[in-house]
Design a protein around this motif. Structure first.
Motif, PDB file in Angstrom:
ATOM      1  N   LEU A 185      29.955  76.612  -4.990  1.00 52.01           N
ATOM      2  CA  LEU A 185      31.056  77.520  -4.638  1.00 52.01           C
ATOM      3  C   LEU A 185      30.668  78.911  -5.117  1.00 52.01           C
ATOM      4  CD1 LEU A 185      33.882  78.380  -3.769  1.00 52.01           C
ATOM      5  CD2 LEU A 185      34.733  77.599  -5.993  1.00 52.01           C
ATOM      6  N   TYR A 186      30.466  79.814  -4.177  1.00 56.15           N
ATOM      7  CA  TYR A 186      30.180  81.211  -4.511  1.00 56.15           C
ATOM      8  C   TYR A 186      31.462  82.013  -4.329  1.00 56.15           C
ATOM      9  CZ  TYR A 186      28.353  85.960  -4.317  1.00 56.15           C
ATOM     10  OH  TYR A 186      28.136  87.293  -4.552  1.00 56.15           O
ATOM     11  N   VAL A 187      31.820  82.802  -5.337  1.00 57.67           N
ATOM     12  CA  VAL A 187      33.040  83.607  -5.292  1.00 57.67           C
ATOM     13  C   VAL A 187      32.643  85.075  -5.162  1.00 57.67           C
ATOM     14  CG1 VAL A 187      35.208  84.149  -6.440  1.00 57.67           C
ATOM     15  CG2 VAL A 187      34.129  81.928  -6.820  1.00 57.67           C
ATOM     16  N   ASP A 188      32.992  85.674  -4.043  1.00 58.05           N
ATOM     17  CA  ASP A 188      32.617  87.068  -3.795  1.00 58.05           C
ATOM     18  C   ASP A 188      33.619  87.990  -4.486  1.00 58.05           C
ATOM     19  OD1 ASP A 188      31.298  89.266  -2.867  1.00 58.05           O
ATOM     20  OD2 ASP A 188      32.131  89.190  -0.850  1.00 58.05           O
ATOM     21  N   TRP A 189      33.413  88.163  -5.787  1.00 57.93           N
ATOM     22  CA  TRP A 189      34.315  88.955  -6.639  1.00 57.93           C
ATOM     23  C   TRP A 189      33.543  90.142  -7.189  1.00 57.93           C
ATOM     24  CZ3 TRP A 189      34.080  89.035 -12.294  1.00 57.93           C
ATOM     25  CH2 TRP A 189      35.158  89.678 -12.900  1.00 57.93           C
ATOM     26  N   ASN A 190      34.157  91.315  -7.111  1.00 65.02           N
ATOM     27  CA  ASN A 190      33.515  92.521  -7.625  1.00 65.02           C
ATOM     28  C   ASN A 190      33.919  92.715  -9.083  1.00 65.02           C
ATOM     29  OD1 ASN A 190      32.722  95.171  -8.316  1.00 65.02           O
ATOM     30  ND2 ASN A 190      32.853  95.819  -6.175  1.00 65.02           N
ATOM     31  N   PRO A 191      33.004  92.493 -10.025  1.00 64.92           N
ATOM     32  CA  PRO A 191      33.370  92.570 -11.436  1.00 64.92           C
ATOM     33  C   PRO A 191      33.727  93.976 -11.906  1.00 64.92           C
ATOM     34  CG  PRO A 191      31.002  92.277 -11.198  1.00 64.92           C
ATOM     35  CD  PRO A 191      31.581  92.130  -9.833  1.00 64.92           C
ATOM     36  N   GLN A 192      33.362  94.986 -11.137  1.00 62.15           N
ATOM     37  CA  GLN A 192      33.645  96.362 -11.550  1.00 62.15           C
ATOM     38  C   GLN A 192      34.998  96.871 -11.054  1.00 62.15           C
ATOM     39  OE1 GLN A 192      30.188  95.532 -10.969  1.00 62.15           O
ATOM     40  NE2 GLN A 192      30.333  95.541 -13.205  1.00 62.15           N
ATOM     41  N   THR A 193      35.455  96.364  -9.912  1.00 57.24           N
ATOM     42  CA  THR A 193      36.676  96.924  -9.319  1.00 57.24           C
ATOM     43  C   THR A 193      37.832  95.938  -9.232  1.00 57.24           C
ATOM     44  OG1 THR A 193      35.975  96.344  -7.060  1.00 57.24           O
ATOM     45  CG2 THR A 193      35.286  98.498  -7.924  1.00 57.24           C
ATOM     46  N   GLU A 194      37.558  94.646  -9.455  1.00 60.25           N
ATOM     47  CA  GLU A 194      38.614  93.644  -9.327  1.00 60.25           C
ATOM     48  C   GLU A 194      38.945  93.041 -10.690  1.00 60.25           C
ATOM     49  OE1 GLU A 194      38.572  91.599  -5.142  1.00 60.25           O
ATOM     50  OE2 GLU A 194      36.529  91.516  -5.943  1.00 60.25           O
TER      51      GLU A 194
END
Length: 730
Positions: free
Chosen positions: A322-331
């Motif tokens: 499971l790959y989660v397309d999450w932006n660690p800088q903006t989300e």
């Protein structure tokens, strides 16, 4: 770009002639296998096969016969011993080809091919009980004396490339052939035999989507050829390495260690609860530069969706992560949790669709549809397994898959195994039969238990008792060194597991030790955070920490002593449960809490008023917490009588004081153990059973209260006192 591997990047040549020269027969095969299995770049944990065709004496006829010794089913090359190898008469094994050719529906994936595994026992040499693996024909039908079949990342990269056959020729020339993907078994063995017969000069074969097999007439020569081919493939990959553009280059930045850990602590209990809906999982975290280069890249989502290629990989990691397309800088972390929830829902739907599209009439029922690998940009990888050892190996295997993708993308284009082929491996009836032969897991095999007070006495004994039932133990104590000592004892006894260090994967095994002050909530929070980062969650809590402060000679106890007694014996237990409460609620998995009170809570006596009243309060705390924590968590307690041996609450001075108080004769020269035995025997004679109370007795009661045997019991205090009638309920 580098055109050759640096010396320290090459696979390790561990062959030592001074050792090998002293070995003969199957012992040399074991030695070669252990050398190969010790380097993860050569083969995966539990993967790969080795064999030798040796001359043995037939136990019935006394004649010399040729015997195939080959790694048996379920073995691991790194740790294998001679008993892990199957042995088969070569003439009987080769004779099976005629039997097979005579069957009407022979061929790949037919019931006849699968049934051939059942014929191997008829070829067994010397009643060897080790079951033969499905790879046996690959070794038996090739004529060379010594054969290595490995799963090196570098060669699987070739095998999993779109131009696999052409790359094999380009890299190895005419000495290494190529065969297309075929599920391991009788047909693949025959295909390899035919490839060798067509070109007897071959030294080996690249197996499409699978790995490498090579051979020689000398075992050392075979071993060194294996290493040479792996390095040759790795050299070629490094010459094509894309540097900063690997996986399409970086898309996301990595979080700081502090921010990463804070994010993980916030999401892990909930995530573990989500993936553990059918069966509980234990987690392993990886956040090193290697895995971050992948999860932070532009191509990570595309490649992750393709899934893994080598069967050894996806049997551990499932068909895809499971790959989660999450932006660690903006989300935010809330955004991550929402994306994880949506991703898990879609993953389960995808897995169910995969099962429905590929299943056969006789396929086993669909397995757990939850992912075992979760990839998060900025954070890394979370791998899940039925225990810590399995989750570490799952992480290890996905690391191998990432390296395969890196190599294939550097040379050409990565391709995964077709879904139907993947399904036919994952749900292979022979694999299902292997799973059913495995012994049942111990009751606490997937459970994580925080034992507070594990550094000594009752807590230490409970930690050992629960670990013997497969539990993962977080040994916590005010004294960090004592907690770590208990954890080290458990790790030494029950092992680190089969994951290998040096991979960037979380290294803890079945136990960790840490310091905690239960009167300090910040200290408790830190202990819980360390627990989450080590194992991914928490199932049970056991508290044995307590304090007894004797009064002065005039029978007085200071205000500070009163406060400390209640802070530790009452408020400390409440603090632990209260701080863990949100964790348990987020996880939403049923569990159990066991506190430790005392029979003194029900027996009034002189000289321990603060201790006794604190334990009376702790008894009622158990009942109150049982109501507050229901129905998710059960809360009970054990109430020991005086436990002398192994207890830190009875130092020599206190024992002597008690012996004097009760007019029990003793000599100052007697050892601590002898003095403790006298006092314990005195207390035993005051009970109905007339037997001293031991730490082991308390551990058995704690085990019962954590086990499913007490699943309908909560709010209770179990006296473990040998039958002290003064403590009977009134």
């Amino acid at each position: 770009m580098s055109t050759s591997l640096a010396k320290d990047q090459r696979v390790n040549n561990l062959w030592d002639d001074s050792v090998a020269s002293k070995l003969t027969g199957v012992d040399r095969l074991v030695y070669r296998s252990n050398c190969l299995g010790s380097d993860l770049r050569i083969t995966n944990t539990g993967g790969g096969n080795t064999s030798s065709k040796l001359t043995e004496t037939d136990p019935l006829t006394g004649e010399e016969v040729e015997v195939l010794w080959v790694k048996g089913s379920g073995g691991d090359l790194r740790t294998s011993k001679s008993e892990n190898f199957a042995s088969l008469y070569m003439d009987k094994l080769l004779g099976l080809r005629e039997y097979y050719n005579g069957q009407a529906d022979r061929g790949p994936k037919t019931p006849v091919e699968d049934s051939m595994v059942g014929q191997f026992p008829h070829c067994t040499f010397n009643l060897n009980p080790r079951a033969s693996s499905i790879d046996t024909p690959l070794h038996g039908f090739l004529p060379q004396k010594h054969i290595d079949h490995m799963h090196p990342n570098s060669v699987i990269s070739i095998a999993a490339s779109r131009r696999s056959k052409e790359l094999t020729q380009e890299i190895f020339g005419d000495k290494i052939g190529w065969v297309p993907w075929l599920r391991p078994g009788f047909e693949l063995g025959l295909m390899m035999q035919q490839a060798h017969e067509a070109d007897p000069t071959l030294d080996g074969l690249v197996m499409g989507q699978h790995g490498l097999i090579n051979w020689a007439e000398d075992d050392k020569e075979c071993y060194e050829l294996t290493l040479k081919l792996i390095d040759q493939a790795a050299d070629f990959i490094e010459s094509k390495d894309k540097g900063a553009d690997t996986f399409g280059g970086q898309k996301y930045d990595t979080l700081s260690d502090e921010k990463r850990d804070a994010t993980l602590v916030e999401i892990l209990p909930w995530l573990r609860g989500q993936v553990s809906q059918q069966k509980r999982f234990v987690g392993t975290l990886q956040s090193d530069t290697t895995i971050l280069r992948f999860v932070n890249s532009h191509d990570a989502q595309r490649l992750a969706e393709l899934g893994t290629s080598c069967p050894d990989h996806f049997l551990r990691t499932k068909i895809k992560p499971l790959y989660v397309d999450w932006n660690p800088q903006t989300e935010s972390t809330a955004d991550l949790k929402a994306k994880l929830a949506a991703g898990l829902e879609q993953y389960r739907k995808d897995y169910a669709a995969y099962y429905e599209a590929c299943k056969h009439d006789n396929s086993p029922a669909m397995r757990d549809p939850n992912p075992t690998v979760v990839l998060i940009p900025g954070i890394g990888m979370i791998a899940w397994g039925k225990n810590k050892s399995e989750s570490r190996v799952t992480a290890e295997f996905y690391n191998c898959a990432v390296e395969v993708m890196r190599g294939a993308e550097a040379m050409d284009e990565y391709i995964s195994l077709p879904q139907q082929e993947a399904f036919d491996i994952e749900y292979w009836l022979l694999e299902e039969a292997k799973l059913k032969r495995m012994p049942p897991a111990k009751e606490l095999a997937s459970k994580i238990v925080l034992v507070v007070g594990a550094g000594s006495g009752i807590g230490k004994q409970i930690a050992h008792r629960l670990a013997s039932e497969g539990a993962h133990i977080v040994c916590a104590d005010l004294n960090a060194e004592m907690a770590e000592a208990t954890a080290n004892e458990l790790t030494e006894k029950y092992g680190q597991g089969i994951g290998v260090s040096g991979t960037g994967i979380s290294g803890c095994g079945p136990a960790i030790g840490l310091s905690v002050n239960i009167t300090d909530r910040e200290s408790i929070r830190e202990a819980l955070q360390q627990t989450l980062l080590a194992y991914g969650g928490l199932d049970h809590l056991v508290v044995t920490a307590g304090v007894f402060l004797p009064p002065s000679r005039d029978g007085k106890l200071s205000d500070d002593a009163w406060k400390l007694t209640f802070d530790v014996n009452v408020r400390g237990s409440y603090n632990l449960v209260d701080e863990a409460r949100s964790l348990f609620e987020e996880q939403d998995l049923e569990g159990s809490i066991v506190l430790t009170t005392s029979v003194n809570a029900a027996v009034a006596k002189k000289g321990s008023v603060a201790y006794d009243t604190s334990k009376a309060a702790a008894n009622h705390l158990v009942r109150e917490l049982a109501i507050e924590m229901a129905p998710l968590m059960r809360v009970n307690a054990i109430a020991p009588a005086t436990v002398i041996a192994g207890s830190t609450m009875f130092p020599r001075d206190r024992v002597i004081s008690s012996l004097t108080k009760y007019d029990i004769p003793f000599e100052e020269s007697e050892s601590d153990d002898a003095l403790q035995d006298k006092l314990a025997e005195f207390y035993a004679q005051r009970t109905l059973t007339k037997r001293p109370i031991r730490t082991e007795d308390q551990a058995e009661a704690a085990w019962f209260l954590l086990s499913d045997a007490s699943s309908k019991t909560t709010g209770q205090i179990i006296n473990v006192d040998g039958g002290l009638h003064e403590a009977f309920l009134r």
